[in-house]
Design a protein around this motif. Structure first.
Motif, mmCIF file in Angstrom:
data_model
loop_
_atom_site.group_PDB
_atom_site.id
_atom_site.type_symbol
_atom_site.label_atom_id
_atom_site.label_comp_id
_atom_site.label_asym_id
_atom_site.label_seq_id
_atom_site.Cartn_x
_atom_site.Cartn_y
_atom_site.Cartn_z
ATOM 1 N N LEU A 166 0.911 -1.104 -0.085
ATOM 2 C CA LEU A 166 0.076 0.068 -0.123
ATOM 3 C C LEU A 166 0.860 1.296 0.025
ATOM 4 N N VAL A 167 1.903 1.231 0.792
ATOM 5 C CA VAL A 167 2.855 2.345 0.770
ATOM 6 C C VAL A 167 3.566 2.448 -0.392
ATOM 7 N N ALA A 168 3.826 1.306 -1.018
ATOM 8 C CA ALA A 168 4.578 1.570 -2.707
ATOM 9 C C ALA A 168 3.750 1.988 -3.698
ATOM 10 N N ASP A 169 2.247 1.897 -3.493
ATOM 11 C CA ASP A 169 1.172 2.383 -4.127
ATOM 12 C C ASP A 169 0.619 3.708 -3.996
ATOM 13 N N ARG A 170 1.621 4.379 -3.023
ATOM 14 C CA ARG A 170 1.457 5.987 -2.351
ATOM 15 C C ARG A 170 0.401 6.116 -1.547
ATOM 16 N N PHE A 171 -0.434 5.161 -0.992
ATOM 17 C CA PHE A 171 -1.517 5.434 -0.002
ATOM 18 C C PHE A 171 -0.705 5.982 1.326
ATOM 19 N N THR A 172 -1.395 6.626 2.124
ATOM 20 C CA THR A 172 -0.808 7.168 3.085
ATOM 21 C C THR A 172 -1.626 6.763 4.390
ATOM 22 N N ARG A 173 -2.785 5.905 4.465
ATOM 23 C CA ARG A 173 -3.580 5.770 5.324
ATOM 24 C C ARG A 173 -4.266 4.016 4.773
ATOM 25 N N ALA A 174 -4.315 3.177 5.561
ATOM 26 C CA ALA A 174 -5.006 2.010 5.280
ATOM 27 C C ALA A 174 -6.159 1.737 6.037
ATOM 28 N N VAL A 175 -7.228 1.082 5.421
ATOM 29 C CA VAL A 175 -8.488 0.860 6.095
ATOM 30 C C VAL A 175 -8.695 -0.740 5.808
ATOM 31 N N THR A 176 -9.521 -1.251 6.863
ATOM 32 C CA THR A 176 -9.884 -2.502 6.630
ATOM 33 C C THR A 176 -11.243 -2.933 7.453
ATOM 34 N N TRP A 177 -12.222 -3.784 7.087
ATOM 35 C CA TRP A 177 -13.428 -4.051 7.523
ATOM 36 C C TRP A 177 -13.206 -5.328 8.401
ATOM 37 N N VAL A 178 -13.677 -5.585 9.749
ATOM 38 C CA VAL A 178 -13.504 -6.522 10.454
ATOM 39 C C VAL A 178 -15.089 -6.996 10.956
ATOM 40 N N VAL A 179 -15.246 -8.047 11.097
ATOM 41 C CA VAL A 179 -16.422 -8.657 11.589
ATOM 42 C C VAL A 179 -16.585 -8.207 13.253
ATOM 43 N N SER A 180 -17.533 -7.350 13.658
ATOM 44 C CA SER A 180 -17.459 -6.896 14.794
ATOM 45 C C SER A 180 -17.342 -8.162 16.255
#
Length: 162
Positions: free
Chosen positions: A99-113
């Motif tokens: 993700l960093v190599a793709d120049r993103f500065t924040r990552a998100v993900t969804w998790v089952v509660s």
């Protein structure tokens, strides 16, 4: 597919998980050879010559996310008998590095509660809830739903890159 019953077995009715490995493989092959975005990636964890897990990264698709700055960890799956051996940590780090190599500065993900193990794994790695939540209708009829929470983490600095 070996991990899905453990991951989703309590959420889905019996028989809801795909059983045809060839059909699942073909769907994945099509998605990987014709991605909607060049930043859609699939990373694979290997133990010698065996696939033991995978991760999927892409631009974040949530309406409140910036598809230029926000990347998404869409999947992080390990074979049940391979957990606790470091594959998940290495795969998560490789996904963040991608993700960093793709120049993103924040990552998100969804998790089952209710998935305390995955949430703890990610929060121990520096991820945190960002107050977003959703409820997915898995069968289209409202009888099988799953609640998810979104986690996020800062992963890079755009200063000097643009």
């Amino acid at each position: 597919m070996r991990a899905w019953p453990e991951m989703y077995g309590d959420l889905l009715p019996a028989g809801a998980l795909p059983a045809d490995a060839a059909a699942v493989a073909e769907a994945w092959r099509a998605a990987m050879t014709r991605p909607a975005d060049a930043r859609n990636r699939v990373l694979v964890a290997l133990e010698r010559n065996r696939v033991v897990g995978f991760a999927v990264t892409s631009p974040a698709s949530d309406p409140d996310c910036d598809p230029v700055a926000d990347g998404e960890l869409g999947e992080l799956v390990l074979a049940p008998d391979e957990r606790g051996k470091g594959h998940g940590s290495r795969l998560l780090q490789a996904a963040v590095d991608t993700l960093v190599a793709d120049r993103f500065t924040r990552a998100v993900t969804w998790v089952v509660s209710t998935d305390d193990a995955t949430r703890t794994f990610l929060t121990d790695a520096g991820w945190a809830p960002d107050s977003a939540h959703r409820e997915l209708d898995l069968d289209g009829e409202g009888t099988t739903t799953v609640k998810q929470v979104r986690l996020h983490t800062a992963i890079g600095d755009r200063a000097g890159r643009d």
